[in-house]
Design a protein around this motif. Structure first.
Motif, mmCIF file in Angstrom:
data_model
loop_
_atom_site.group_PDB
_atom_site.id
_atom_site.type_symbol
_atom_site.label_atom_id
_atom_site.label_comp_id
_atom_site.label_asym_id
_atom_site.label_seq_id
_atom_site.Cartn_x
_atom_site.Cartn_y
_atom_site.Cartn_z
ATOM 1 N N HIS A 34 -19.693 22.994 34.792
ATOM 2 C CA HIS A 34 -19.399 22.120 33.649
ATOM 3 C C HIS A 34 -20.748 21.991 32.987
ATOM 4 C CE1 HIS A 34 -18.257 18.195 31.870
ATOM 5 N NE2 HIS A 34 -19.547 17.901 31.855
ATOM 6 N N ALA A 43 -26.298 14.687 28.689
ATOM 7 C CA ALA A 43 -25.018 14.141 29.103
ATOM 8 C C ALA A 43 -25.138 12.729 29.930
ATOM 9 C CB ALA A 43 -24.072 15.000 29.860
ATOM 10 N N ASP A 56 -16.877 15.779 26.872
ATOM 11 C CA ASP A 56 -16.187 16.609 27.715
ATOM 12 C C ASP A 56 -14.932 17.053 27.396
ATOM 13 O OD1 ASP A 56 -18.158 16.510 29.475
ATOM 14 O OD2 ASP A 56 -17.311 15.038 30.713
#
Ligand code: KG4
Ligand code: ZN
Length: 345
Positions: free
Chosen positions: A114, A141, A314
């Protein structure tokens, strides 16, 4: 070559269809179902609820992505899925959905990191690698804040990371303290757009570790500094919009200052050709503007890559792009693919 990207690491269910012809990317669809409304009342992501929502949303989002892309299931050549890092129960939903689909269609599955996807999404529009590498990447993030030296795609060296909370986590926690709701980053950004030039209140926060000669970060201290400031104010001040605006503006600037200082220092020290940003916090307009201004001023003729706002947070398209760049990892040995909550880059 058509890649289907599946993202379920946290609270967004994302599915995208990406067609790649001779390294030319054509985005066919990128559908994201956000769970923000559901988690708002808890002030953060509730993993078991998130898992349930992913299970419910995945088939719907998948169908929508195919419809928008105007393709049928059998038009997909590869399924790419985020296997980590993230919330374990959520990751498994995406991984199992991807496995079932790849098995049914008899096509290979590509496991994707990710965090790498947050970096590689930048190559949707920029593939002039000769002028980009080596690069310094800042992934910032909700769960991670990392500085990486990138020699080429697939080759990264971690040079610094947060020792406690991630930058996004700091925004989320401060927003909760101020009663601004979840997710905190956008709420703080929105408030910081108001200006109070002649306020009698003064809020001044530290820039943790900014002068330390390493590339690590610490945002838990910043959050605690906000808490101390909050606790020393009388109740009637704490509740005012004026106070909340001042805290939001200052905490946002403190995070931006530290991220810019450390990233530009790393860029100079390692003599890289570009800076690559990725992750939800990069959606912040002030952060983006100040990164561009400062890097132009300090390191001229330098490239800085920043994804469009909707690709910072995302989404399935980032996973599909990372799937393309990792296609040598594609496998039909589905049992090998597992969710890894603490996967490193
Ligand atoms: O990349 P992301 O969508 O999920 C993770 O991988 O964690 O990042 C989510 C984080 C949250 O902490 C959220 O508050 C933050 O990104 N964020 C922002 C903004 N939009 C999202 N932070 C600052 N400004 C924003 N506009
Ligand atoms: Zn993310």
């Amino acid at each position: 070559m058509v890649f289907l990207g599946i993202e379920t690491t946290c609270d967004e269910t994302g599915v995208a269809v990406l067609d790649v012809k001779n390294s030319d990317f054509q985005v066919k669809s990128n559908i994201v179902a956000s769970q923000v409304k559901i988690h708002k009342k808890y002030g953060g992501v509730f993993p078991t609820l998130a898992k349930r929502e992913h299970r419910k949303n995945l088939p719907i989002v998948f169908k929508k992505a195919l419809k928008k892309a105007k393709i049928k299931e059998n038009g997909i050549d590869f399924v790419a899925v985020a296997v980590g890092p993230g919330l374990e129960p959520c990751l498994w939903e995406g991984v199992n959905f991807a496995k079932d689909l790849a098995k049914k269609l008899k096509i290979p599955l590509v496991p994707v990191n990710h965090l790498e996807a947050h970096i590689l999404v930048n190559f949707l529009y920029n593939q002039n690698f000769k002028f980009l590498f080596p690069a310094v990447c800042l992934v910032v993030a909700g769960g991670h804040t990392q500085l990486l030296l990138m020699e080429k795609i697939g080759k990264y060296r971690l040079i610094g990371e947060t020792r406690d909370d991630a930058a996004g986590e700091c925004f989320d926690k401060v927003a909760r303290l101020l009663g601004l709701g979840y997710p905190g980053g956008p709420a703080i950004e929105k408030l910081s757009k108001f200006q109070i030039p002649n306020s009698k209140l003064k809020v001044s926060l530290p820039r943790p570790m900014i002068k330390q000669k390493n590339y690590d970060f610490s945002f838990a201290g910043l959050k605690t500094a906000v808490l101390y400031d909050f606790l020393k104010r009388p109740e009637k001040i704490r509740r005012t919009k004026e106070y909340k605006i001042l805290v939001a503006t200052e905490v946002q600037q403190a995070v931006i200052d530290v991220l810019i200082e450390k990233t530009l220092r790393a860029a100079k020290e390692f003599g890289v050709k570009s800076i690559i940003l990725g992750g939800g916090v990069v959606a912040n307009e002030q952060l983006k503007r100040q990164f561009i201004e400062n890097s132009k001023r300090q390191i001229p003729n330098f490239k800085i890559l920043i994804p469009p706002k909707e690709l910072c947070t995302d989404n399935g398209l980032s996973i599909a792009i990372a799937g393309f760049f990792n296609k040598e990892k594609a496998t039909k040995n589905f049992d090998k693919i597992r969710a890894e909550a603490n996967l490193r880059i």
